[in-house]
Design a protein around this motif. Structure first.
Motif, short mmCIF file in Angstrom:
data_model
loop_
_atom_site.label_atom_id
_atom_site.label_comp_id
_atom_site.label_asym_id
_atom_site.label_seq_id
_atom_site.Cartn_x
_atom_site.Cartn_y
_atom_site.Cartn_z
N GLY A 85 0.28 -2.84 5.06
CA GLY A 85 -0.97 -2.37 4.47
C GLY A 85 -1.62 -1.31 5.34
O GLY A 85 -1.28 -1.15 6.52
N HIS A 86 -2.55 -0.58 4.75
CA HIS A 86 -3.20 0.50 5.49
C HIS A 86 -4.39 -0.07 6.26
O HIS A 86 -5.56 0.11 5.89
CB HIS A 86 -3.66 1.59 4.51
CG HIS A 86 -3.82 2.93 5.14
ND1 HIS A 86 -2.76 3.71 5.51
CD2 HIS A 86 -4.93 3.62 5.50
CE1 HIS A 86 -3.19 4.83 6.04
NE2 HIS A 86 -4.52 4.80 6.06
N ASN A 87 -4.08 -0.76 7.36
CA ASN A 87 -5.10 -1.45 8.13
C ASN A 87 -4.80 -1.29 9.62
O ASN A 87 -4.03 -0.40 10.02
CB ASN A 87 -5.16 -2.93 7.73
CG ASN A 87 -3.76 -3.55 7.73
OD1 ASN A 87 -2.90 -3.15 8.52
ND2 ASN A 87 -3.54 -4.51 6.85
N TRP A 88 -5.39 -2.15 10.43
CA TRP A 88 -5.21 -2.05 11.88
C TRP A 88 -3.75 -2.19 12.28
O TRP A 88 -3.30 -1.55 13.26
CB TRP A 88 -6.06 -3.10 12.59
CG TRP A 88 -5.64 -4.52 12.28
CD1 TRP A 88 -6.10 -5.31 11.29
CD2 TRP A 88 -4.64 -5.28 12.98
NE1 TRP A 88 -5.46 -6.53 11.30
CE2 TRP A 88 -4.57 -6.53 12.34
CE3 TRP A 88 -3.81 -5.04 14.07
CZ2 TRP A 88 -3.69 -7.53 12.75
CZ3 TRP A 88 -2.95 -6.03 14.50
CH2 TRP A 88 -2.89 -7.26 13.84
N ALA A 89 -2.97 -3.02 11.56
CA ALA A 89 -1.56 -3.20 11.90
C ALA A 89 -0.79 -1.90 11.71
O ALA A 89 0.13 -1.58 12.48
CB ALA A 89 -0.96 -4.32 11.05
N PHE A 90 -1.16 -1.15 10.67
CA PHE A 90 -0.52 0.15 10.44
C PHE A 90 -0.74 1.07 11.63
O PHE A 90 0.18 1.74 12.11
CB PHE A 90 -1.09 0.77 9.16
CG PHE A 90 -0.75 2.22 8.97
CD1 PHE A 90 0.48 2.60 8.46
CD2 PHE A 90 -1.67 3.21 9.31
CE1 PHE A 90 0.79 3.94 8.29
CE2 PHE A 90 -1.36 4.55 9.16
CZ PHE A 90 -0.13 4.91 8.64
N TYR A 91 -1.96 1.10 12.15
CA TYR A 91 -2.26 1.97 13.27
C TYR A 91 -1.62 1.49 14.57
O TYR A 91 -1.30 2.30 15.45
CB TYR A 91 -3.77 2.11 13.43
CG TYR A 91 -4.40 2.93 12.33
CD1 TYR A 91 -4.27 4.31 12.32
CD2 TYR A 91 -5.10 2.32 11.29
CE1 TYR A 91 -4.84 5.08 11.31
CE2 TYR A 91 -5.67 3.08 10.27
CZ TYR A 91 -5.53 4.46 10.28
OH TYR A 91 -6.08 5.21 9.28
N ASP A 122 3.04 1.21 6.12
CA ASP A 122 2.02 1.14 5.08
C ASP A 122 2.41 0.14 3.99
O ASP A 122 1.61 -0.68 3.53
CB ASP A 122 1.81 2.53 4.48
CG ASP A 122 0.48 2.65 3.76
OD1 ASP A 122 -0.42 1.85 4.05
OD2 ASP A 122 0.36 3.54 2.90
N SER A 133 0.84 -1.19 0.00
CA SER A 133 0.00 0.00 0.00
C SER A 133 0.88 1.24 0.00
O SER A 133 1.96 1.25 0.60
CB SER A 133 -0.91 0.02 1.24
OG SER A 133 -1.60 1.25 1.35
N THR A 180 -0.63 6.10 2.43
CA THR A 180 -0.19 7.14 3.36
C THR A 180 0.51 8.28 2.64
O THR A 180 0.32 9.45 2.98
CB THR A 180 0.76 6.52 4.39
OG1 THR A 180 0.10 5.46 5.07
CG2 THR A 180 1.21 7.56 5.41
#
Length: 624
Positions: free
Chosen positions: A308-314, A304, A208, A211
């Motif tokens: 990926g732009h998902n929960w793991a990113f946050y 990212d 991804s 970001t």
């Protein structure tokens, strides 16, 4: 008769522990529960170094980006050079821990082997680094928070002060307690970074780029060559990731016994984790051909691309934000110990060497918090203002420490000393070059403040030392004093009315002195004269056996008439020892102190300031 337990000791500088450990391995430290284990030390003293992976690789990339995409290709070689320097520093500070188990790091090494002035330069550089580390860590953590919640941007200064207050409060409870609180966020951050690196190594392309989408690139489009000066600048900028490596050596006394061995293990673990993370992130930067953009951190782009732009990113972003905010704990673990050593050597007020009940150098913690708060307010909570100042102090400390260790090996000439001396000499050259380059390139961006503050701190240390030397000379420290002689004791008791407090004061006075005088101050108003006459009549009826002396005053001052009378007594009776006994009420409730008139405090201050009389303050406690 029982014999004491045998101990194992090793001479300084041989790499083995100096701690006296009874056979059986049990710690003799009764305060061991307030001290650090190796794992606790990694959490409490390594947050600064751990969190530096959030801005160290980015600093390298931003410098190399000025040479275009071709320059970014040198990210891994530069990072490997930084990792090599990290290995040198870890090996060096592991030996510093063994040679100087009382802590102090660069200061202790320089003071013993390079002289007192060099030691003060190292100490001043460490003080600046610790204070700046708090400011950088707190502002960077709050910046991550305001990036997620832009509405809070205008309140970032107050947020910084709130975070600082929380970290200060935790450290006032003791470094071991703070270590336990910080273990979870440290483990989450390290685990998230290592997971991101591991997952990214199995990807051929970014999963991804959401970001960085819509953000302008900072890569120069027309540069094709990379010079040695640019590589040196990128190397020195990336060395900001090495700040905090010295903190463990500065805080060896905070570890449980055997403290040297635990501190050495913590230092090695820190170096290994930091090196793996730095190299891993650098490999991902090259693998994904990452280009820095405005408004997005390099670490966010890597998370990212890998996860990926998902929960793991946050999770990565939140863990980074928390750890940056808590990285200030490194300073709270190291600086109070350093200040205690400076105080022991008479370069700081002795109050910084005192410990609270929880084995905390409370005054050092509070002083660091106050200095950091001033810096946070002055910078407006903006990390871009304080980051350029950050690495200079620690590089100076690194260099002085490495040079001092070279002298240490040469003077001792133990087995393998040449190899160790060469290792430290290489480290001194590398950190010295980095210090010069960082200072030159960041001078106009605020580095001049550090250049000015460093000699100012050294001058302040020297002035405190001279003041203590003068005090010691007047007190005759180090010399056998004259034998004590008995003088006639005269006790003066200020009174304003008759009460049980007056009786208790005179009872204590006649127990202390050969002669007792009660004094009262009368003002010029008719009301004051009436009260004085009433006191005189009651005194004559009471007949306490103590004469009452009435002092008149043209104004309503209390201290000046009493101190003037004491000066006349001292002149009339030069052989008498005069004591002023001030009786005060101790309220049953804390809030009731607000109801007191503070006459005793005012009078005690005046007597201490204007006379040589001894001040004795009698507390009369009121029970609930």
């Amino acid at each position: 008769m029982t014999t004491p337990p045998r101990t194992r000791n090793a001479p300084a500088g041989d790499g083995r522990t100096h701690d006296a450990v009874p056979e059986g391995g049990r710690s003799p430290d009764p305060e061991g529960r307030h001290r650090l284990t190796a794992l606790g030390g990694l959490a409490a003293l390594s947050l600064d170094a751990m969190a530096s992976v959030a801005y160290g690789p980015e600093a390298v990339v931003l410098v190399l980006a000025t040479a275009g995409a071709h320059g970014l290709g040198f990210t891994l070689p530069v990072t490997l050079a930084i990792a090599a320097l990290l290995a040198v520093l870890v090996a060096s500070y592991r030996q510093v821990i063994a040679a100087f188990p009382d802590g102090g790091g660069s200061y202790a090494v320089a003071r013993r082997h390079l002289g007192r002035r060099a030691g003060l330069v190292a100490a001043a550089s460490l003080v600046l680094d610790y204070v700046l580390n708090v400011a950088v860590s707190v502002t960077a953590g709050v910046a991550a928070l305001t990036s997620a919640f832009p509405a809070l941007y205008g309140e970032r200064t107050w947020l910084c002060l709130a975070v600082l207050a929380v970290v200060t409060a935790v450290n006032l409870r003791g470094v071991a307690e703070s270590a336990r609180l910080f273990m979870v966020p440290t483990a989450v951050f390290v685990g998230a970074i290592l997971a991101m690196v591991a997952v990214g190594l199995f990807r051929d392309h970014p999963v991804s780029t959401a970001t960085a989408a819509g953000h302008a690139s900072v890569v120069a489009g027309n540069a094709t060559t990379v010079g040695a000066l640019l590589l040196l600048k990128a190397f020195s900028a990336g060395c900001s990731a090495l700040t905090g490596v010295e903190a463990i050596a500065n805080a060896v006394p905070s570890f449980r016994a055997p403290r040297v061995r635990r501190a050495q293990r913590t230092e090695v673990a820190l170096g290994a984790l930091l090196g793996v993370m730095l190299i891993g992130l650098s490999v991902l930067i090259g693998r994904f051909h990452l280009q820095p953009v405005h408004g997005v951190t390099v670490l966010a782009q890597l998370a990212d691309a890998s996860l990926g732009h998902n929960w793991a990113f946050y999770v990565v972003q939140f863990a980074t934000m928390v750890l940056l905010a808590l990285a200030a704990n490194t300073s709270f673990g190291g600086l109070p110990v350093l200040m205690a050593l400076l105080a022991r050597d008479n370069h700081l007020p002795h109050v910084f060497a005192l410990k609270a009940d929880r084995q905390v150098h409370r005054h050092g913690v509070l002083a660091l918090a106050a200095a950091s708060a001033v810096l946070l307010v002055a910078s407006g909570g903006d990390s871009d203002v304080v980051v350029p100042l950050f690495a200079i102090g620690v590089f100076i400390g690194f260099t002085v420490c490495q040079v001092g260790m070279v002298v240490h090996w040469r003077s001792g000439r133990a087995a393998g000393w040449r190899r160790k001396a060469v290792l430290n000499a290489c480290g001194a050259v590398l950190t010295g070059v980095a210090a010069v380059i960082v200072t030159a390139t960041k001078f106009t961006e605020g580095a001049w403040l550090v250049v000015v503050a460093l000699p100012v701190l050294v001058f302040a240390f020297e002035q405190v030392h001279r003041a203590y030397a003068r005090i010691g000379e007047r007190l005759g420290l180090g010399r056998v004093p004259e034998p004590p002689r008995r003088h006639r004791s005269l006790v003066v008791v200020p009174v304003s009315s008759l009460s049980r407090l007056t009786s208790e004061a005179l009872t204590a006075a006649v127990s202390l002195g050969d002669e007792v005088l009660a004094v009262t101050v009368t003002g010029p108003d008719p009301e004051d004269r009436e009260q004085a006459e009433a006191l005189r009549r009651d005194w004559d009826l009471w007949r306490p056996g103590v004469p009452l002396v009435e002092l008149t005053c043209a104004g309503r001052a209390l201290g000046r008439p009493v101190t003037g009378y004491l000066s006349r007594l001292a002149a009339e009776r030069p052989q008498a020892r005069i004591t002023v006994l001030i009786a005060e009420v101790e309220p049953a409730r804390l809030w009731q102190r607000l109801l007191q008139n503070q006459r005793g405090a005012v009078l005690a201050h005046a007597v201490r300031r204007d006379t040589d009389a001894v001040v004795c303050r009698l507390r009369f406690r009121l029970t609930p």
